[in-house]
Design a protein around this motif. Structure first.
Motif, short mmCIF file in Angstrom:
data_model
loop_
_atom_site.label_atom_id
_atom_site.label_comp_id
_atom_site.label_asym_id
_atom_site.label_seq_id
_atom_site.Cartn_x
_atom_site.Cartn_y
_atom_site.Cartn_z
N GLY A 119 2.78 5.66 -10.96
CA GLY A 119 2.29 6.68 -11.88
C GLY A 119 3.17 6.78 -13.09
O GLY A 119 4.05 5.93 -13.34
N THR A 141 -0.02 4.36 3.90
CA THR A 141 -1.07 4.44 2.87
C THR A 141 -1.21 5.90 2.46
O THR A 141 -2.02 6.63 3.05
CB THR A 141 -2.40 3.89 3.40
OG1 THR A 141 -2.20 2.58 3.94
CG2 THR A 141 -3.43 3.81 2.29
N PRO A 142 -0.44 6.37 1.50
CA PRO A 142 -0.47 7.80 1.15
C PRO A 142 -1.78 8.18 0.47
O PRO A 142 -2.30 7.42 -0.37
CB PRO A 142 0.72 7.93 0.20
CG PRO A 142 0.93 6.57 -0.36
CD PRO A 142 0.55 5.61 0.73
N PRO A 143 -2.34 9.35 0.82
CA PRO A 143 -3.54 9.84 0.12
C PRO A 143 -3.24 10.11 -1.34
O PRO A 143 -2.09 10.36 -1.74
CB PRO A 143 -3.89 11.13 0.88
CG PRO A 143 -3.17 11.03 2.19
CD PRO A 143 -1.94 10.23 1.94
N ASP A 144 -4.27 10.06 -2.17
CA ASP A 144 -4.09 10.24 -3.61
C ASP A 144 -3.52 11.61 -3.94
O ASP A 144 -2.74 11.76 -4.89
CB ASP A 144 -5.42 10.04 -4.33
CG ASP A 144 -5.90 8.60 -4.23
OD1 ASP A 144 -5.05 7.72 -3.98
OD2 ASP A 144 -7.11 8.36 -4.38
N ALA A 145 -3.93 12.65 -3.19
CA ALA A 145 -3.52 14.01 -3.53
C ALA A 145 -2.20 14.42 -2.89
O ALA A 145 -1.78 15.57 -3.02
CB ALA A 145 -4.61 15.00 -3.11
N SER A 176 0.81 -1.22 0.00
CA SER A 176 0.00 0.00 0.00
C SER A 176 0.84 1.26 0.00
O SER A 176 0.34 2.34 -0.32
CB SER A 176 -0.94 0.00 1.21
OG SER A 176 -0.18 -0.03 2.42
N ILE A 207 3.51 4.15 -4.65
CA ILE A 207 2.74 5.06 -5.51
C ILE A 207 3.20 4.82 -6.94
O ILE A 207 4.36 5.04 -7.27
CB ILE A 207 2.96 6.53 -5.11
CG1 ILE A 207 2.59 6.75 -3.64
CG2 ILE A 207 2.16 7.46 -6.01
CD1 ILE A 207 2.96 8.14 -3.13
#
Length: 354
Positions: free
Chosen positions: A283, A328-332, A278, A281
């Motif tokens: 991208g 668990t990093p937030p999306d923003a 989790s 990230i």
């Protein structure tokens, strides 16, 4: 004063709350990769001379010994050429003998001053030319005798016949484009197991490492292999390195050419870590993790990903053991953002790694 404290509390509460963990040192694990089985030796038996198949003495599946005859060819043209070459050699040998005798006689006459040196040298030159022709004729006889030996096709080593295209009476022509080998012999007492290992994991391999594998035709059975060779080069197209394992197949239970599922035990790599899946990230900029400093400021750091172990991901580079990683990093979440940190429980080590 109270308004200022309320504003500070409001600002603190406005920060996103995240839990952080520290990366755990990578442990030994296991990777599962596809492999292919090849015979230790394989030889395609082709004819060295053109002729007709008189007989064949081995068929597919037969075990053969080194030097055992597989087929015999009739090559009448070679036989006629050999007979002609032998006659030519006999003529050349007779001419050589006469030239040698003549040269010796003229040398004797030269000692008595009965002939000129020029005439004696000419006879000596004629003998040298006759001797060269005789040696050339003898070499041609040897060449044709060697070709007649090629009418008997033999096994180059102990093995199994895996293909046969020889048919009685069929014309075999050497150098014919697209011609199939008359036989194929494979040594299957040992097998080579080829596996392509991803570049990120290739540095952990060493000769002598053990692996286990399974094959579809023998469900439930596990076979062993030993790493014998590494290509020491990464294929540009696949991004993987070819390695070779040796397999003892003295009981003939495995068949070359088949698919195998290979399990290789990998030692933990120095400087590599495990983080929760989790925390990763993904991208367009590649794989990153969010690292929080002592002031609660976030930095998104690029990392190199290794083995995917389900609940955890192996990180090959980009982390330090003292880093604090957002679980668990937030999306923003972006670089430079401030967060409020709460500790998190370290994930348990996985029982089975792939």
């Amino acid at each position: 004063m109270a308004e200022r404290e309320q504003a500070a509390i409001a600002a603190e509460n406005a920060l996103p709350t995240v839990s952080v963990i520290q990366p755990r040192a990578s442990e030994a694990g296991e990777i599962v990769l596809p492999g292919s089985l090849d015979p230790y030796n394989r030889a395609a038996i082709n004819a060295r001379v053109s002729g007709y198949v008189r007989e064949w003495r081995a068929d597919i599946g037969d075990r053969v010994r080194r030097g055992q005859t597989l087929a015999i060819l009739d090559a009448p043209e070679i036989d006629q050429q050999l007979a002609q070459a032998q006659a030519t050699y006999q003529t050349a040998a007779a001419d050589r003998g006469l030239a040698e005798t003549t040269a010796a006689r003229w040398n004797n006459l030269l000692e008595k001053d009965a002939v000129s040196r020029q005439e004696a040298d000419e006879r000596q030159g004629q003998f040298a030319a006759a001797d060269a022709r005789a040696r050339a004729a003898r070499a041609d006889v040897g060449r044709l005798r060697a070709l007649t030996g090629f009418t008997r096709l033999t096994a180059p080593f102990d093995g199994v016949v895996t293909s046969r295209s020889a048919q009685l009476g069929a014309l075999v022509q050497t150098g014919a484009p697209g011609a199939e080998p008359l036989f194929t012999v494979a040594d299957v007492s040992r097998l080579r197991l080829y596996v392509r290992v991803p570049q990120a994991l290739s540095g952990r391999l060493a000769r002598g490492m053990r692996a286990t594998f399974t094959v579809p035709e023998r469900p439930g059975e596990v076979f062993e292999a030993t790493l014998s060779r590494l290509a020491d080069a990464v294929d540009r197209q696949s991004g993987a390195m070819l390695v070779e394992f040796l397999v003892d197949n003295s009981d003939r239970r495995l068949r070359p050419g088949g698919y195998a599922e290979v399990r290789v035990s990998m030692p933990g790599g120095a400087g590599t870590f495990q983080v929760p899946a989790s925390a990763l990230i993904l991208g367009s900029d590649g794989a990153r993790v969010a690292v929080v400093d002592g002031q609660g400021q976030v930095a998104l750091r690029e990392v190199a990903v290794g083995r995917d172990q389900g609940a955890t991901i192996e990180i090959l580079s980009g982390l330090r053991p003292t880093d604090r990683i957002v679980q668990t990093p937030p999306d923003a979440l972006a670089t430079g953002d401030r967060v409020r940190v709460v500790p998190a429980r370290q994930p348990a080590a996985p029982n089975a790694q792939r």
